[in-house]
Design an enzyme around this catalytic site. Structure first.
Site, PDB file in Angstrom:
ATOM      1  N   ASN A   1      -9.431   1.810   2.979  1.00  0.00           N
ATOM      2  CA  ASN A   1     -10.513   2.083   3.934  1.00  0.00           C
ATOM      3  C   ASN A   1     -11.860   1.603   3.412  1.00  0.00           C
ATOM      4  OD1 ASN A   1     -12.398   4.627   3.278  1.00  0.00           O
ATOM      5  ND2 ASN A   1     -10.372   5.035   2.424  1.00  0.00           N
TER       6      ASN A   1
ATOM      7  N   CYS B   1      -7.016   6.592  11.589  1.00  0.00           N
ATOM      8  CA  CYS B   1      -7.527   7.965  11.589  1.00  0.00           C
ATOM      9  C   CYS B   1      -9.004   8.019  11.991  1.00  0.00           C
ATOM     10  CB  CYS B   1      -7.283   8.631  10.239  1.00  0.00           C
ATOM     11  SG  CYS B   1      -8.529   8.302   8.993  1.00  0.00           S
TER      12      CYS B   1
ATOM     13  N   SER C   1      -8.717   0.973  -2.643  1.00  0.00           N
ATOM     14  CA  SER C   1      -8.909   1.851  -1.487  1.00  0.00           C
ATOM     15  C   SER C   1      -8.989   1.009  -0.218  1.00  0.00           C
ATOM     16  CB  SER C   1     -10.194   2.669  -1.654  1.00  0.00           C
ATOM     17  OG  SER C   1     -10.595   3.248  -0.432  1.00  0.00           O
TER      18      SER C   1
ATOM     19  N   GLU D   1       0.740   4.044   1.439  1.00  0.00           N
ATOM     20  CA  GLU D   1       0.998   4.620   2.771  1.00  0.00           C
ATOM     21  C   GLU D   1       2.092   3.839   3.500  1.00  0.00           C
ATOM     22  OE1 GLU D   1      -1.187   5.265   7.031  1.00  0.00           O
ATOM     23  OE2 GLU D   1      -2.493   5.307   5.257  1.00  0.00           O
TER      24      GLU D   1
ATOM     25  N   HIS E   1       0.855  -1.191   0.000  1.00  0.00           N
ATOM     26  CA  HIS E   1       0.000   0.000   0.000  1.00  0.00           C
ATOM     27  C   HIS E   1       0.895   1.247   0.000  1.00  0.00           C
ATOM     28  CE1 HIS E   1      -2.821   3.087   1.410  1.00  0.00           C
ATOM     29  NE2 HIS E   1      -3.763   2.307   0.915  1.00  0.00           N
TER      30      HIS E   1
END
Length: 319
Positions: free
Chosen positions: A235, A205, A233, A136, A134
């Site tokens: 999330n 988050c 994605s 991130e 990913h």
């Protein structure tokens, strides 16, 4: 003439709130739009600014050009780094080439980056809970020297990991993980390594947590659930998993044209939400498409109110 209400079956749509754009996504999109206004098109963006095709295509139409690597950016044009964050080597390379760049990394991801640096400076080895590959995760690993961080994806990974120095560990997490899965991994690490240092505040988050809580609030009331979001994605994929864990079949769709009406056959209550990169216009598009076959009653189920916003980089605030 037959009224649609006479021929279309009734359907209740339970629409989760919060849903859709979070503050970090909002900020990233505005940065690209302001950069185009300030510098003129084209503005290059390294990696998808956020994981949503509709958003990316909208920005392309305004003059953004998306590339995977800095090598694809010509000299003399501005470049924007995506909301997921980039390894330190990327801005360093941009500076070396004399490129103007704007960093659209979500401030909550930047917070994890700074924590990683601090833990390594104190000599701790970091166990990073996240998904391999990913952006991130790649960006966070790129903040610290090679070998100072290990990836933990599952409870099994947490059980099997053998540290060089069990007394000198810290853990951090990707911001878009399943709250429940992460809690199980953290519990395993804390049981095995009682002195492990936890992050200051929650790394997952607020928007990820809130959207998962909202899905849990509607899942037990609906027969099936749609999540609007991209297949890459994180999330959004977690929202599908959250619904299914609650016992509700769920599917990820990007746009209204992916609705499978056979799947909705005979259903009376359907859930709907959107991942943090999906704009509200796509929610309305899905509702309108379902309304071509059903007499829809919308019910919004709100579990939290979000009022967070993030500052823009210097020079773009007043553009």
């Amino acid at each position: 003439m037959t009224d649609a209400a006479d021929t279309h079956p009734p359907l209740t749509l339970l629409i989760a709130a919060p849903r859709g754009f979070c503050a970090g996504v909002d900020r990233a999109i505005i940065i690209v739009e302001r950069a185009i206004e300030t510098y003129g098109a084209p503005v290059y963006v390294r990696h998808e600014i956020v994981h949503n095709k509709y958003v990316v295509d909208s920005l392309k139409a305004k003059g953004a050009i998306f590339v995977e690597e800095l090598d694809e950016v010509p000299d003399g044009v501005p470049v924007v780094f995506s909301a997921h964050g980039v390894p330190k080597a990327v801005p360093a390379k941009a500076e070396e080439r004399g490129l103007s760049y704007l960093d659209a990394t979500c401030p909550l991801v930047s917070k994890v980056h700074r924590q990683a640096e601090r833990q390594v400076e104190t000599g701790r080895h970091i166990l990073f809970i996240g998904h391999k590959g990913h952006p991130e995760v790649i960006g966070t690993f790129g903040q610290v020297p090679d070998g100072t961080m290990s990836l933990i994806e599952t409870v099994d990974d947490a059980e099997r990991f053998v540290p060089v120095d069990p007394e000198n560990l810290a853990f951090l997490t990707q911001t878009t993980l399943s709250v429940d899965d992460t809690a199980a991994i953290v519990a395993t690490l804390e049981r095995r390594f009682p002195t492990i240092i936890a992050p200051k505040g929650e790394d997952i988050c607020y928007a990820t947590s809130n959207r998962q809580t909202a899905v849990k609030a509607i899942a037990h009331r609906c027969e099936v659930l749609y999540v609007i979001g991209a297949p890459n994605s994180s999330n959004s994929l977690r929202l599908v998993e959250v619904a299914e864990r609650e016992g509700t079949p769920a599917r990820l769709i990007q746009r209204a044209d992916e609705i499978d009406f056979d799947w909705l056959e005979g259903k009376r209550v359907v859930g709907l939400t959107a991942g943090a990169s999906a704009p509200e216009i796509l929610v309305r598009e899905v509702v309108e498409r379902i309304a071509t076959r059903y007499v829809v009653t919308e019910e919004q189920v709100e579990t939290a109110r979000e009022s967070i916003s993030f500052k823009l980089p210097r020079g773009l605030e007043t553009a």
